[in-house]
Design an enzyme around this catalytic site. Sequence first.
Site, PDB file in Angstrom:
ATOM      1  N   LYS A 136       1.011  -1.187  -0.096  1.00 14.04           N
ATOM      2  CA  LYS A 136      -0.163  -0.083  -0.111  1.00 14.04           C
ATOM      3  C   LYS A 136       0.828   1.293  -0.039  1.00 14.04           C
ATOM      4  CE  LYS A 136      -1.819   1.620   4.107  1.00 14.04           C
ATOM      5  NZ  LYS A 136      -1.233   2.995   4.563  1.00 14.04           N
ATOM      6  N   ASN A 137       1.937   1.019   0.885  1.00 13.13           N
ATOM      7  CA  ASN A 137       2.627   2.623   1.129  1.00 13.13           C
ATOM      8  C   ASN A 137       3.655   2.687  -0.044  1.00 13.13           C
ATOM      9  OD1 ASN A 137       1.279   2.976   3.218  1.00 13.13           O
ATOM     10  ND2 ASN A 137       2.586   2.533   4.837  1.00 13.13           N
ATOM     11  N   ARG A 182      -4.574  10.796   5.138  1.00 14.64           N
ATOM     12  CA  ARG A 182      -3.257  11.858   5.075  1.00 14.64           C
ATOM     13  C   ARG A 182      -2.365  11.647   4.214  1.00 14.64           C
ATOM     14  NH1 ARG A 182       0.885  12.607   6.958  1.00 14.64           N
ATOM     15  NH2 ARG A 182       1.318  14.507   8.088  1.00 14.64           N
ATOM     16  N   CYS A 205      -4.145  12.733  13.534  1.00 16.48           N
ATOM     17  CA  CYS A 205      -4.531  11.666  13.381  1.00 16.48           C
ATOM     18  C   CYS A 205      -4.521  10.658  14.692  1.00 16.48           C
ATOM     19  CB  CYS A 205      -4.210  10.717  12.181  1.00 16.48           C
ATOM     20  SG  CYS A 205      -2.819   9.972  12.113  1.00 16.48           S
ATOM     21  N   ARG A 232       1.031  14.780  13.092  1.00 20.59           N
ATOM     22  CA  ARG A 232       2.056  14.459  12.053  1.00 20.59           C
ATOM     23  C   ARG A 232       2.228  15.531  11.209  1.00 20.59           C
ATOM     24  NH1 ARG A 232      -0.595   9.156   9.664  1.00 20.59           N
ATOM     25  NH2 ARG A 232       1.266   9.160   8.473  1.00 20.59           N
ATOM     26  N   ASP A 248       5.003   0.787  11.901  1.00 20.93           N
ATOM     27  CA  ASP A 248       3.838   0.109  11.309  1.00 20.93           C
ATOM     28  C   ASP A 248       3.812  -1.524  11.824  1.00 20.93           C
ATOM     29  OD1 ASP A 248       3.311   2.402  10.230  1.00 20.93           O
ATOM     30  OD2 ASP A 248       3.748   1.933   8.246  1.00 20.93           O
ATOM     31  N   ARG A 289      -8.606  -0.294   5.375  1.00 14.22           N
ATOM     32  CA  ARG A 289      -7.775   0.914   4.625  1.00 14.22           C
ATOM     33  C   ARG A 289      -6.405   0.282   4.338  1.00 14.22           C
ATOM     34  NH1 ARG A 289      -6.185   4.996   8.505  1.00 14.22           N
ATOM     35  NH2 ARG A 289      -5.069   5.315   6.905  1.00 14.22           N
TER      36      ARG A 289
HETATM   37  C1  EPZ Z   1       4.558   6.882   6.425  1.00 13.55           C
HETATM   38  O1  EPZ Z   1       3.958   8.268   6.776  1.00 13.55           O
HETATM   39  C2  EPZ Z   1       3.838   5.683   6.336  1.00 13.55           C
HETATM   40  N1  EPZ Z   1       2.608   6.120   5.364  1.00 13.55           N
HETATM   41  C3  EPZ Z   1       3.383   5.443   7.649  1.00 13.55           C
HETATM   42  O2  EPZ Z   1       2.120   4.282   7.432  1.00 13.55           O
HETATM   43  C4  EPZ Z   1       4.396   5.132   8.487  1.00 13.55           C
HETATM   44  O3  EPZ Z   1       3.953   5.116   9.709  1.00 13.55           O
HETATM   45  C5  EPZ Z   1       5.282   6.332   8.345  1.00 13.55           C
HETATM   46  O4  EPZ Z   1       5.890   6.537   7.044  1.00 13.55           O
HETATM   47  C6  EPZ Z   1       6.828   5.987   8.993  1.00 13.55           C
HETATM   48  O5  EPZ Z   1       7.422   4.926   8.672  1.00 13.55           O
HETATM   49  C7  EPZ Z   1       2.741   6.174   4.167  1.00 13.55           C
HETATM   50  O6  EPZ Z   1       3.577   5.625   3.555  1.00 13.55           O
HETATM   51  C8  EPZ Z   1       1.355   6.285   3.353  1.00 13.55           C
HETATM   52  P1  EPZ Z   1       7.003  10.406   7.935  1.00 13.55           P
HETATM   53  P2  EPZ Z   1       4.665   9.531   6.789  1.00 13.55           P
HETATM   54  O7  EPZ Z   1       6.967  11.669   7.482  1.00 13.55           O
HETATM   55  O8  EPZ Z   1       5.639   9.746   5.356  1.00 13.55           O
HETATM   56  C9  EPZ Z   1       7.685  13.260  11.714  1.00 13.55           C
HETATM   57  C10 EPZ Z   1       0.458   2.987   7.802  1.00 13.55           C
HETATM   58  O9  EPZ Z   1       0.009   2.593   8.968  1.00 13.55           O
HETATM   59  N2  EPZ Z   1       7.796  14.422  10.721  1.00 13.55           N
HETATM   60  O10 EPZ Z   1       8.096   9.274   7.709  1.00 13.55           O
HETATM   61  O11 EPZ Z   1       3.583  10.461   6.849  1.00 13.55           O
HETATM   62  C11 EPZ Z   1       6.586  12.583  11.994  1.00 13.55           C
HETATM   63  O12 EPZ Z   1       5.651  13.308  12.747  1.00 13.55           O
HETATM   64  C12 EPZ Z   1       1.094   4.499   8.107  1.00 13.55           C
HETATM   65  O13 EPZ Z   1       0.494   2.534   6.657  1.00 13.55           O
HETATM   66  C13 EPZ Z   1       8.075  15.867  10.842  1.00 13.55           C
HETATM   67  O14 EPZ Z   1       8.419  16.167  12.066  1.00 13.55           O
HETATM   68  O15 EPZ Z   1       5.839   9.472   8.096  1.00 13.55           O
HETATM   69  C14 EPZ Z   1       6.929  11.318  12.408  1.00 13.55           C
HETATM   70  O16 EPZ Z   1       7.493  11.301  13.679  1.00 13.55           O
HETATM   71  C15 EPZ Z   1       0.696   5.180   9.245  1.00 13.55           C
HETATM   72  N3  EPZ Z   1       7.886  16.607  10.128  1.00 13.55           N
HETATM   73  C16 EPZ Z   1       8.168  11.161  11.600  1.00 13.55           C
HETATM   74  O17 EPZ Z   1       8.690  12.496  11.216  1.00 13.55           O
HETATM   75  C17 EPZ Z   1       7.443  16.454   8.737  1.00 13.55           C
HETATM   76  O18 EPZ Z   1       7.235  17.158   7.866  1.00 13.55           O
HETATM   77  C18 EPZ Z   1       8.275  10.063  10.579  1.00 13.55           C
HETATM   78  O19 EPZ Z   1       7.007  10.459   9.628  1.00 13.55           O
HETATM   79  C19 EPZ Z   1       7.352  14.921   8.604  1.00 13.55           C
HETATM   80  C20 EPZ Z   1       7.450  14.017   9.487  1.00 13.55           C
END
Ligand code: EPZ
Length: 420
Positions: A22-23, A92, A116, A121, A307, A399
């Site tokens: 999915k991701n 998201r 969320c 996030r 995850d 989802r």
């Molecule tokens: C991806 O989300 C995945 N989603 C998430 O999977 C997964 O949990 C996450 O990566 C971490 O591996 C998809 O790929 C669609 P991040 P993403 O930006 O990219 C912080 C699932 O269950 N951060 O890597 O949105 C953030 O708050 C989902 O399938 C900032 O501070 O996650 C987090 O603590 C849920 N500023 C960390 O970084 C930013 O601008 C990692 O988030 C962006 C993120």
Amino acid sequence: MDKLLIQGGRRLRGSVAVAGSKNACLPIMAAAILADGPLTLHGVPVLEDIRALGDLLEELGLTVRRDGDTLALQVADTEPCHARYDLVRKMRASICVLGPLLGRRGRARVSMPGGCAIGPRPIDLHLRGLEAMGATIELDEGDIVATADRLHGAEIFLGGPFGSTVLGTANVMMAAALAEGTTVIESAACEPEVQDLAACLNAMGARISGAGTPRVTVEGVQSLQGCEHTAIPDRIEAGTFMCAAAITNGQVRIERVRLDHMVAVVDRLRAIGVIVEPADGGAEISSTRRLTAVDATTQPYPGFPTDLQAQLMALLCLADGNSVLTEKIYPDRFLHVAELARMGARIRKEGPTAIVTGAKRLVGAPVMASDLRASAALVLAGLAAEGCTTINRIYHLDRGYQRIEEKLLALGADIRRVAE
Ligand code: EPZ
């Protein structure tokens, strides 16, 4: 709203095939905005999140056709640039249209995603990266409004307080693919899904190197063509089925798994006492004895994935001794703790850490799914618990898991979906 009824205590046996990731599929679908020709994407799971992004892409002027597990995406109209709140709030990951819209159409209006269930996030790193390439970004009535005549290459640091950002790296990489000059992303996310996106963009004619390492270099090109691509298998679904085999003391063959994407997961499972054997494109997972407590910390790839934290916790609820699980990506991602406790789990939460004391047994109970992976953890607990577990609000599961109850049923679980 549907719910799942699980009668626990059955050992899982047999073989299950993992769907495409999915991701990986979500940002690749968004990359179709960049291409002048059709993108044919194979291995696309039938999931609510995929459907939601398909709807958004149609609003953004693409045609999206599904045939089995193949999606055909093609730009028909390059005018629309507005990703509306109604669509973005449902998922998201819709934020991943921001980079491609800006890179190809020079403007984007994308509703700012809200919070969320797994915690705040932010998307500050996405925006910082695009600004470094020359975009002007404003906030207007809850929408991010980004404009640029043509983006230019830049050196961009994408590290944040919780490490790298997966979709932030995807957004910057997609925008940079059509920018003037070379972009170097430092502290890029190394996740296999980012590597898969880069592979697909390169097949479209992009010039990206270093994907899978913390430094990704993107040499901008004038245009991108369509291509045909097959998404990598879903490592989180595979890990969930590994935990299902282990928690039921079962023996399950998992087809279509990339164990090289799951080194940290396999390491922790083996430390718990689960047998994981590579087997001809798949893996054999078995467990015949009491499980052992372990410590695990979620980290950016190649560390243990956030995850799978909830699913590992469900497994450790039945392991001998005390396990310490620390969440370094989403410190608040522990909504499943209180629900697992309703089933007899003994878990103490201290800030971003949960201490799990193995119990002799779990007992079935009505529980509430709170987010996608927390729901999967409750399913696992239900498979092992004595008696009946009812999982409410399972739309979260739909989802991210394609027909999970059918796959578990085929492995011998006593599970059924009923309409509430
Ligand atoms: C991806 O989300 C995945 N989603 C998430 O999977 C997964 O949990 C996450 O990566 C971490 O591996 C998809 O790929 C669609 P991040 P993403 O930006 O990219 C912080 C699932 O269950 N951060 O890597 O949105 C953030 O708050 C989902 O399938 C900032 O501070 O996650 C987090 O603590 C849920 N500023 C960390 O970084 C930013 O601008 C990692 O988030 C962006 C993120």
